[in-house]
Design a protein around this motif. Structure first.
Motif, PDB file in Angstrom:
ATOM      1  N   ASP A  13     -10.470  25.867  23.146  1.00 59.17           N
ATOM      2  CA  ASP A  13     -11.512  24.962  22.647  1.00 59.17           C
ATOM      3  C   ASP A  13     -12.877  25.624  22.447  1.00 59.17           C
ATOM      4  O   ASP A  13     -13.870  24.933  22.309  1.00 59.17           O
ATOM      5  CB  ASP A  13     -11.676  23.737  23.551  1.00 59.17           C
ATOM      6  CG  ASP A  13     -10.410  22.935  23.710  1.00 59.17           C
ATOM      7  OD1 ASP A  13      -9.690  22.766  22.703  1.00 59.17           O
ATOM      8  OD2 ASP A  13     -10.125  22.479  24.834  1.00 59.17           O
ATOM      9  N   MET A  14     -12.937  26.931  22.445  1.00 59.29           N
ATOM     10  CA  MET A  14     -14.224  27.618  22.282  1.00 59.29           C
ATOM     11  C   MET A  14     -14.676  27.680  20.821  1.00 59.29           C
ATOM     12  O   MET A  14     -15.862  27.548  20.536  1.00 59.29           O
ATOM     13  CB  MET A  14     -14.147  29.041  22.847  1.00 59.29           C
ATOM     14  CG  MET A  14     -13.918  29.099  24.335  1.00 59.29           C
ATOM     15  SD  MET A  14     -15.280  28.433  25.306  1.00 59.29           S
ATOM     16  CE  MET A  14     -16.544  29.622  24.964  1.00 59.29           C
ATOM     17  N   CYS A  15     -13.752  27.870  19.894  1.00 56.39           N
ATOM     18  CA  CYS A  15     -14.119  28.122  18.499  1.00 56.39           C
ATOM     19  C   CYS A  15     -14.530  26.860  17.739  1.00 56.39           C
ATOM     20  O   CYS A  15     -15.472  26.895  16.953  1.00 56.39           O
ATOM     21  CB  CYS A  15     -12.983  28.822  17.773  1.00 56.39           C
ATOM     22  SG  CYS A  15     -11.431  27.887  17.727  1.00 56.39           S
ATOM     23  N   THR A  39     -16.575  30.071   5.599  1.00 59.94           N
ATOM     24  CA  THR A  39     -17.423  31.040   4.901  1.00 59.94           C
ATOM     25  C   THR A  39     -17.685  32.262   5.774  1.00 59.94           C
ATOM     26  O   THR A  39     -18.567  33.055   5.457  1.00 59.94           O
ATOM     27  CB  THR A  39     -18.781  30.416   4.518  1.00 59.94           C
ATOM     28  OG1 THR A  39     -19.482  30.060   5.711  1.00 59.94           O
ATOM     29  CG2 THR A  39     -18.612  29.215   3.617  1.00 59.94           C
ATOM     30  N   GLU A  40     -16.929  32.411   6.855  1.00 59.43           N
ATOM     31  CA  GLU A  40     -17.173  33.464   7.840  1.00 59.43           C
ATOM     32  C   GLU A  40     -18.614  33.385   8.332  1.00 59.43           C
ATOM     33  O   GLU A  40     -19.237  34.381   8.661  1.00 59.43           O
ATOM     34  CB  GLU A  40     -16.876  34.849   7.274  1.00 59.43           C
ATOM     35  CG  GLU A  40     -15.405  35.109   7.063  1.00 59.43           C
ATOM     36  CD  GLU A  40     -15.122  36.564   6.743  1.00 59.43           C
ATOM     37  OE1 GLU A  40     -15.692  37.450   7.413  1.00 59.43           O
ATOM     38  OE2 GLU A  40     -14.317  36.793   5.827  1.00 59.43           O
ATOM     39  N   CYS A  41     -19.158  32.203   8.339  1.00 56.73           N
ATOM     40  CA  CYS A  41     -20.529  31.897   8.770  1.00 56.73           C
ATOM     41  C   CYS A  41     -21.597  32.467   7.846  1.00 56.73           C
ATOM     42  O   CYS A  41     -22.787  32.425   8.168  1.00 56.73           O
ATOM     43  CB  CYS A  41     -20.778  32.301  10.218  1.00 56.73           C
ATOM     44  SG  CYS A  41     -19.868  31.283  11.397  1.00 56.73           S
ATOM     45  N   THR A  49     -19.191  33.017  14.217  1.00 58.59           N
ATOM     46  CA  THR A  49     -19.361  32.604  15.612  1.00 58.59           C
ATOM     47  C   THR A  49     -18.036  32.374  16.309  1.00 58.59           C
ATOM     48  O   THR A  49     -17.934  32.607  17.513  1.00 58.59           O
ATOM     49  CB  THR A  49     -20.229  31.335  15.730  1.00 58.59           C
ATOM     50  OG1 THR A  49     -19.633  30.290  14.966  1.00 58.59           O
ATOM     51  CG2 THR A  49     -21.638  31.598  15.258  1.00 58.59           C
ATOM     52  N   CYS A  50     -17.023  31.951  15.579  1.00 64.44           N
ATOM     53  CA  CYS A  50     -15.720  31.732  16.213  1.00 64.44           C
ATOM     54  C   CYS A  50     -15.168  33.034  16.775  1.00 64.44           C
ATOM     55  O   CYS A  50     -14.615  33.062  17.884  1.00 64.44           O
ATOM     56  CB  CYS A  50     -14.725  31.081  15.259  1.00 64.44           C
ATOM     57  SG  CYS A  50     -14.334  32.044  13.777  1.00 64.44           S
ATOM     58  N   CYS A  58      -8.178  36.460  18.779  1.00 58.85           N
ATOM     59  CA  CYS A  58      -7.039  36.053  17.940  1.00 58.85           C
ATOM     60  C   CYS A  58      -7.462  35.558  16.556  1.00 58.85           C
ATOM     61  O   CYS A  58      -6.680  34.926  15.856  1.00 58.85           O
ATOM     62  CB  CYS A  58      -6.208  34.989  18.656  1.00 58.85           C
ATOM     63  SG  CYS A  58      -7.012  33.386  18.819  1.00 58.85           S
ATOM     64  N   ILE A  59      -8.696  35.854  16.146  1.00 59.58           N
ATOM     65  CA  ILE A  59      -9.186  35.413  14.842  1.00 59.58           C
ATOM     66  C   ILE A  59      -9.429  36.641  13.973  1.00 59.58           C
ATOM     67  O   ILE A  59     -10.213  37.519  14.309  1.00 59.58           O
ATOM     68  CB  ILE A  59     -10.469  34.581  14.983  1.00 59.58           C
ATOM     69  CG1 ILE A  59     -10.215  33.388  15.923  1.00 59.58           C
ATOM     70  CG2 ILE A  59     -10.948  34.114  13.618  1.00 59.58           C
ATOM     71  CD1 ILE A  59     -11.453  32.609  16.281  1.00 59.58           C
TER      72      ILE A  59
END
Length: 84
Positions: A13-15, A39-41, A49-50, A58-59
């Motif tokens: 639940d962090m992302c 948009t990859e921020c 940020t994720c 894992c991203i």
């Protein structure tokens, strides 16, 4: 390029709350990123940020949704309605 959460996601639940575009949602088994909203921020932050908050790394870039920085900026503008 949109990002992709791989199968090693532990659903921590962090992302999800970190995504400024609301591109991350809980899927059937793990969190998922909507490539139409990611948009990859770009336009919000210097880096995704994720990725920064993911405790297990894992991203990754989604090879099926390759976009240039300029394309990500256009997507950001559309999502935030900054294009006339």
């Amino acid at each position: 390029m949109a990002l992709l959460i791989d199968d090693s996601c532990i659903n921590c639940d962090m992302c999800e709350p970190e995504c400024p575009n609301q591109a991350i949602t809980l899927g059937e088994e793990i969190y998922e990123i909507d490539p139409d909203r990611c948009t990859e921020c770009v336009g919000h932050y210097d880096k995704p940020t994720c990725v920064s908050v993911c405790p297990i790394d894992c991203i990754d870039p989604d090879p099926n949704h390759v976009e240039s920085n300029d394309e990500l900026l256009v997507k950001f503008a559309v999502l935030t309605q900054k294009i006339e």
